[in-house]
Design an enzyme around this catalytic site. Structure first.
Site, mmCIF file in Angstrom:
data_model
loop_
_atom_site.group_PDB
_atom_site.id
_atom_site.type_symbol
_atom_site.label_atom_id
_atom_site.label_comp_id
_atom_site.label_asym_id
_atom_site.label_seq_id
_atom_site.Cartn_x
_atom_site.Cartn_y
_atom_site.Cartn_z
ATOM 1 N N GLU A 1 25.727 -17.095 30.833
ATOM 2 C CA GLU A 1 25.273 -16.276 31.956
ATOM 3 C C GLU A 1 24.602 -17.232 32.922
ATOM 4 O O GLU A 1 23.515 -17.744 32.649
ATOM 5 C CB GLU A 1 24.311 -15.191 31.462
ATOM 6 C CG GLU A 1 24.118 -14.056 32.483
ATOM 7 C CD GLU A 1 22.923 -14.270 33.389
ATOM 8 O OE1 GLU A 1 23.131 -14.854 34.477
ATOM 9 O OE2 GLU A 1 21.821 -13.872 33.018
ATOM 10 N N LYS B 1 16.062 -21.554 21.718
ATOM 11 C CA LYS B 1 15.244 -22.526 22.439
ATOM 12 C C LYS B 1 14.837 -21.912 23.777
ATOM 13 O O LYS B 1 15.657 -21.789 24.683
ATOM 14 C CB LYS B 1 15.994 -23.831 22.694
ATOM 15 C CG LYS B 1 15.043 -24.943 23.184
ATOM 16 C CD LYS B 1 15.745 -26.067 23.895
ATOM 17 C CE LYS B 1 15.919 -25.815 25.368
ATOM 18 N NZ LYS B 1 14.633 -25.775 26.139
ATOM 19 N N GLU C 1 22.352 -21.292 45.490
ATOM 20 C CA GLU C 1 21.345 -20.469 44.832
ATOM 21 C C GLU C 1 19.969 -21.088 45.075
ATOM 22 O O GLU C 1 19.701 -22.211 44.649
ATOM 23 C CB GLU C 1 21.630 -20.378 43.334
ATOM 24 C CG GLU C 1 20.706 -19.414 42.617
ATOM 25 C CD GLU C 1 21.074 -19.201 41.159
ATOM 26 O OE1 GLU C 1 20.854 -18.085 40.658
ATOM 27 O OE2 GLU C 1 21.574 -20.149 40.516
ATOM 28 N N CYS D 1 18.574 -14.106 38.937
ATOM 29 C CA CYS D 1 19.951 -14.469 39.271
ATOM 30 C C CYS D 1 20.726 -13.321 39.893
ATOM 31 O O CYS D 1 21.802 -13.536 40.454
ATOM 32 C CB CYS D 1 20.671 -15.004 38.035
ATOM 33 S SG CYS D 1 20.490 -13.955 36.591
#
Length: 511
Positions: free
Chosen positions: A266, A191, A399, A300
């Site tokens: 992850e 997906k 983040e 990331c």
């Protein structure tokens, strides 16, 4: 019905390959059955470029059924046969490289030079790597470990893998999910993010063109709440791999554990960039700007926290700001563009919110605003450097996922390492020094899945990618990733041909 949108043939030469829908199940495109539609938007212009029907739970069920039907044949193919198929796959990807690059830049807003020179060739190389990996099933040597038996290890495919990929590197993330899974003999349902499905669909079509059997690779394009959760919780899915935020990763883990799936996560990152006082300052400044701004900071592993030893701190701030100010924002398809927009106006506004809140406790050295003029309609944000923030502030700890670098000073090496480790994340880091001893210490003591020395960002197919702490667990790329998509089975043969074994006396009878 499918709507081709407003993108020109030059920007979107592969548009006609999506005419039948945005779900790829059992080797063909179909339309989603959720009853809802979604638009792929060019973030550089705000224009809709492709509108499609989202996947519903029935589409997920159909994709899993197709993968399950294809599994016995694909799992029983020899490693050499799977390797040959992946080599053909790599060749088709290379032939269609320009279509992939343009579709990736269109849906993500990344400069065409980045798609052409990083995303697409990296994906082709990754495919070629796993073509080779398919032939190398490794395990402990066979031997008579008990004296009376011969033992050996088999590596076997797990089954149907259900994976979810993010929107920042949709092509590369599709490859990272699909390739180790199918090289090991599994089949997969992927997906992609509903914002960026185009290159995942092209990837699956290229696999079919290369001769991979129908059902080995399936794509369902739907929302995380509907299609994603149904895929992760599906009883016929044996393993889930997810790349995305730590918050969503926790929900994926919650759903996956209900059916005791193997799980690979992850997740988020907040990579430190540690500059010791013996570093090459020019190299560190160039590395910081490149590492912070790649993919408009939507990476990331991007450099987000620069810790600079105090003798170099002021010069680093001044020179980094000056270099950031030379970065050219513009149309992703224009040859002179260095930095494209963020993925959406919502993401642009999220990044701007972090910076605006930081003004109350830190100094915005450069950037900190969206550009006007011709770029105002896109999701652009200027490269931003922030100084004077506290270690425990939001801008340092959270983040951001945008073109924002925060710089903090440190005095001792111990302090620099401590600050580098002082967030919940541990995905990647870099250290900059002319001393092999300082650099070696940084590689030992920084808690991250990857530590670069005197560089930041490069990745290679042969080496693993994955994190510590809240950045998740499991590896993408490399043989370590390949092994995660296999079951390890111990096989033990009796060598004595004796009916009554000596150890039986512990259960019945005497010696």
């Amino acid at each position: 019905m499918h709507n081709p949108g407003t993108a020109s043939q030059e920007r979107f030469p592969a548009a006609d390959r999506f005419a039948e829908g945005a779900q790829f199940i059992a080797g063909r495109l179909t339309k989603g059955t959720s009853g809802r539609r979604h638009a792929v938007v060019d973030p550089a212009t705000g224009d809709e470029v492709y509108t499609y029907d989202l996947a519903g739970t029935d589409d997920v069920d159909a994709a899993v059924a197709a993968a399950r039907a294809a599994f016995p044949g694909w799992a029983s193919a020899t490693p050499g046969e799977r390797s040959d198929a992946l080599h053909r796959f790599a060749a088709v990807l290379a032939e269609r490289a320009e279509d992939f690059a343009r579709a990736e830049s269109l849906q993500c807003g990344k400069p065409l030079k980045l798609s052409r020179e990083f995303d697409v060739p990296g994906t082709v190389d990754n495919t070629a790597f796993f073509a080779g990996a398919a032939r190398h099933l490794q395990g402990q040597s066979a031997g008579e470990y008990s004296g009376d038996h011969t033992s050996y290890v088999r590596r076997e495919p797990i089954g149907v893998v259900g994976s979810i990929a993010p929107w920042n590197y949709p092509l590369q993330m599709a490859a990272w999910k699909v390739l180790p899974a199918i090289a090991a003999g599994n089949t997969i349902v992927l997906k992609p993010a509903e914002l960026t499905p185009l290159t995942s669909l092209l990837f699956a079509q290229a696999a079919t063109a290369a001769g991979l059997p129908d059902g080995v690779i399936n794509i369902v394009t739907g929302t995380g709440r509907e299609a994603g959760e149904h895929l992760v919780g599906h009883p016929d899915v044996a393993m889930t791999s997810f790349t995305g935020s730590t918050g969503v990763g926790k929900r994926v883990a919650e759903v996956a554990t209900a059916t005791v799936k193997r799980l690979h996560l992850e997740l988020g990152g907040k990579a430190p960039f540690v500059v010791f006082d013996d570093a090459d300052l020019d190299a560190a400044v160039n590395g910081a700007v490149a590492g912070a701004l790649i993919n408009t900071g939507q990476d990331c592993t991007a450099a987000t926290r620069a810790y600079v030893q105090r003798p170099l701190y002021e010069a680093f701030v001044e020179r980094t700001a000056a270099l950031m100010e030379t970065v050219r924002l513009g149309d992703p398809f224009a040859p002179g563009t260095d930095l494209g927009p963020l993925i959406s106006h919502a993401q642009r506004d999220r990044v701007a919110g972090f910076v605006e809140r930081a003004r109350a406790y830190a100094r915005v050295v450069t950037g900190g605003e969206a550009p006007g003029g011709d770029l105002a309609k896109g999701a652009y944000y200027r490269p931003t450097l922030i100084a004077g923030a506290a270690q425990d502030s939001e801008i340092v700890q959270s983040e951001i996922f945008g073109p924002v670098l925060v710089v903090l000073p440190f005095d001792t090496d111990d302090e620099g390492i401590r600050l580098a480790n002082d967030t919940p994340y541990g995905l990647a880091a870099s250290a900059w020094s002319g001393s092999v001893y300082r650099a070696n210490r940084a590689t030992r003591d920084i808690k991250a899945g990857c530590v670069w020395i005197n560089d930041h960002i490069p990745i290679i197919s042969e080496m693993p990618h994955g994190g510590y702490k809240a950045s998740g667990f499991g590896k993408d790329m490399s043989m370590y990733s390949f092994e995660e998509y296999t079951q390890v089975k111990h096989v033990m043969f009796d060598n004595t041909a004796v009916a009554r074994k000596d150890w039986h006396r512990t259960i019945f009878g005497d010696r």
